[in-house]
Scaffold this active site. Structure first.
Site, PDB file in Angstrom:
ATOM      1  CG  HIS A  59      -0.325   0.082   2.387  1.00  0.00           C
ATOM      2  ND1 HIS A  59      -0.108  -0.833   3.254  1.00  0.00           N
ATOM      3  CD2 HIS A  59      -0.069   1.441   3.200  1.00  0.00           C
ATOM      4  CE1 HIS A  59       0.480  -0.443   4.478  1.00  0.00           C
ATOM      5  NE2 HIS A  59       0.401   0.793   4.349  1.00  0.00           N
ATOM      6  CB  VAL A  86      20.287  16.683  10.199  1.00  0.00           C
ATOM      7  CG1 VAL A  86      21.548  17.234   9.952  1.00  0.00           C
ATOM      8  CG2 VAL A  86      19.594  17.310  11.320  1.00  0.00           C
ATOM      9  CD  GLU A 117      21.533  12.018   4.613  1.00  0.00           C
ATOM     10  OE1 GLU A 117      22.813  12.139   4.356  1.00  0.00           O
ATOM     11  OE2 GLU A 117      21.296  12.684   5.429  1.00  0.00           O
ATOM     12  CG  ASP A 153       0.076  -4.275   2.833  1.00  0.00           C
ATOM     13  OD1 ASP A 153       0.717  -3.660   1.688  1.00  0.00           O
ATOM     14  OD2 ASP A 153      -0.009  -3.550   4.022  1.00  0.00           O
ATOM     15  N   GLY A 187       5.319   0.763  13.478  1.00  0.00           N
ATOM     16  CA  GLY A 187       6.284   1.650  12.715  1.00  0.00           C
ATOM     17  C   GLY A 187       5.797   2.164  11.483  1.00  0.00           C
ATOM     18  CB  SER A 236       3.086   1.992   6.149  1.00  0.00           C
ATOM     19  OG  SER A 236       1.821   1.896   6.805  1.00  0.00           O
ATOM     20  N   GLY A 237       5.183  -0.503   6.059  1.00  0.00           N
ATOM     21  CA  GLY A 237       6.489  -1.000   5.045  1.00  0.00           C
ATOM     22  C   GLY A 237       7.756  -1.399   5.721  1.00  0.00           C
TER      23      GLY A 237
END
Ligand SMILES: *[C@@H]1O[C@H](CO)[C@@H](O)[C@H](O)[C@H]1NC(C)=O
Ligand SMILES: *[C@@H]1O[C@H](CO)[C@@H](O)[C@H](O)[C@H]1NC(C)=O
Ligand SMILES: *[C@@H]1O[C@H](CO)[C@@H](O)[C@H](O)[C@H]1NC(C)=O
Length: 256
Positions: free
Chosen positions: A67, A82, A87, A109, A207, A209-210
């Site tokens: 979803h 930040v 990243e 799902d 947490g 989703s996913g």
């Protein structure tokens, strides 16, 4: 290939980001040491707003909930507000939601995301892949697992500047979770439940989703659905990854 016929590969152009679906979030958890949960990714919309969590399962593939809508993926993140220099940003090449995913029952799902091949994920001391359970593996009642995610302030897309959070929750048996005392028959064999039956404490699960529910070092669950948080009656409900291990492997292999 038969397998491919069943797969609904949705390409990015077809995806409409919906801003109003309800987010679940980590409640009663704590901030883990920065970059200690290295397979965790943030899934964001085209405005850079966090939508869902996900797990990196190899250099080219992510696991999340069916979803979730995806525009941009960020690995190696800790604080979303930040720029930390750790990243790595990716865009999906295509999405493979499970062909049996049913929006009304939340069954199946689960979704795989293939990243752009030109820029595979660089595995380093901030980014790793998460191990998965084997097909059919079960995790016993009471086993304490960990769910992680970035909190979310509202369903409108506003977001608190927040670091990753994590909380430990015990597995609740399907019998209990599916009973009339709890979800009353809405739990399928493709779901697992986790949460505290006592409730009340700062142990309300959920947490984003996913995101991953990790037991014994493996991603056994994908955050899927639930009822209002902090409720003793309703544990969090996760997609049971071990029911989909064969599907995951077949899907990944079929695209090589
Ligand atoms: C979803 O599940 C419901 C209840 O079992 C069923 O009636 C419906 O047809 C299913 N929808 C899809 C798209 O499979
Ligand atoms: C089970 O699902 C049905 C259909 O979505 C819903 O109406 C019902 O409230 C659910 N029951 C519980 C106990 O969550
Ligand atoms: C939960 O209860 C429903 C309705 O009785 C049943 O169809 C389903 O198989 C049960 N789920 C599990 C995991 O046993």
């Amino acid at each position: 290939m038969n397998l491919l016929l069943g797969l609904k590969c949705m390409f990015l152009e077809l995806i409409v980001v919906s801003y109003d679906f309800m987010q679940s979030r980590i409640v009663g958890g704590y901030a883990p040491a920065p970059h200690s949960i290295k397979y965790m990714v943030s899934i964001q919309n085209d405005k850079g707003q966090h939508f869902c969590g996900g797990s990196l399962i190899n250099k080219y593939w992510l696991l999340t909930a069916a979803h979730c809508n995806i525009m941009v993926i960020v690995a190696g993140d800790y604080s979303l507000s930040v720029y930390e220099g750790t990243e790595q940003f990716f865009t999906p090449r295509f999405l493979v939601p499970h062909p049996e995913y049913n929006k009304s029952t939340n069954n199946a799902d689960i979704m795989l995301i293939r990243l752009q091949l030109t820029v595979p994920v660089h595995l380093n001391s901030f980014v790793t892949v998460a191990p998965l359970p084997r097909q059919g593996a079960s995790v016993s009642e009471g086993r304490v697992c960990r769910v992680s995610g970035w909190g979310y302030t509202s369903s409108t897309g506003a977001q608190i500047p927040a670091t990753l959070r994590t909380v430990k929750v015990p597995i609740v048996s399907a019998v209990h979770c599916n009973s009339s005392q709890s979800f009353g028959g809405n739990i399928t064999a493709n779901m697992i439940c986790a949460g505290y039956s006592a409730g009340g404490k700062d142990a309300c699960k959920q947490g984003d989703s996913g995101g991953p529910l990790v037991c014994e070092g493996r991603v056994y669950g994908v955050v899927s659905w639930g009822n209002s948080c902090a409720s003793a009656k309703y544990p969090g409900v996760y997609t049971a990854v071990s029911q989909y291990r064969s599907w995951i492997d077949q899907t990944i292999n079929s695209f090589y």
